[in-house]
Scaffold this active site. Sequence first.
Site, PDB file in Angstrom:
ATOM      1  CG  HIS A  74      -1.939  -0.805   1.329  1.00 14.68           C
ATOM      2  ND1 HIS A  74      -2.957  -1.048   0.377  1.00 14.68           N
ATOM      3  CD2 HIS A  74      -1.925  -2.258   1.823  1.00 14.68           C
ATOM      4  CE1 HIS A  74      -3.802  -1.953   0.749  1.00 14.68           C
ATOM      5  NE2 HIS A  74      -3.391  -2.745   1.450  1.00 14.68           N
ATOM      6  N   PRO A  75       0.381   2.407  -0.556  1.00 16.03           N
ATOM      7  CG  PRO A  75      -0.992   3.861  -1.825  1.00 16.03           C
ATOM      8  CD  PRO A  75      -0.710   2.380  -1.489  1.00 16.03           C
ATOM      9  CG  PHE A 127      -1.861   4.440   9.698  1.00 12.97           C
ATOM     10  CD1 PHE A 127      -2.377   4.146  11.039  1.00 12.97           C
ATOM     11  CD2 PHE A 127      -2.587   5.385   9.063  1.00 12.97           C
ATOM     12  CE1 PHE A 127      -3.521   4.408  11.376  1.00 12.97           C
ATOM     13  CE2 PHE A 127      -4.155   5.802   9.540  1.00 12.97           C
ATOM     14  CZ  PHE A 127      -4.565   5.254  10.321  1.00 12.97           C
ATOM     15  CB  ILE A 129      -6.621   3.473   8.018  1.00 16.05           C
ATOM     16  CG1 ILE A 129      -7.799   3.617   8.602  1.00 16.05           C
ATOM     17  CG2 ILE A 129      -6.343   4.502   7.058  1.00 16.05           C
ATOM     18  CD1 ILE A 129      -8.188   4.777   9.527  1.00 16.05           C
ATOM     19  CB  ALA A 131      -8.511   5.647   3.164  1.00  9.67           C
TER      20      ALA A 131
END
Length: 176
Positions: A74-75, A127, A129, A131
């Site tokens: 993921h970015p 991190f 999440i 989003a």
Amino acid sequence: MNKPAMTNGVVEWLNGLPSDGAYQEFLKCCGASWWCERMVEARSFESPATLVDCADRLFDAMPDDAWLEAFASHPKIGDLESLRMKLAGNRQWSSGEQAGVQQSDEETLVGLAEGNQQYEKRFGYIFIICATGLSAARMLSELVSRLENDDAVELKIAAAEQRKITHLRLAKLAAK
């Protein structure tokens, strides 16, 4: 958690792909090779529900190093350069999922960048999440809150967020 909406046509398409093609499609949904390999092996799925149930069973069995591999695909939240550089298969989805960041103020963007650095230093991975539908301020609030977790708790939370992301992405697959 809501199960992703998927058609029988997508399931039939996934079932009919050669193994390497199915692997690439699953990789768009989750960057863990462990999970993708087992999803390919688990075909043929009878229905969208059996595909999602299989995905969840595999998530429940996934080792920590596979979760870390998934997170690494993921970015970073709010890092536009990272969005440009990550896996081509999920770049478009990541950008859309992080749309809340694009309308944020400079202070929030700086907070996300600094928080991401603290988080990565603290836990050893970025991190994670889900989003979709969240504002940058909400993501920042979650990031700050999760910095207080111990390692084991945070890994479980991050894994649950990865599961949500994968469910959303499975629903985005479309037969070609």
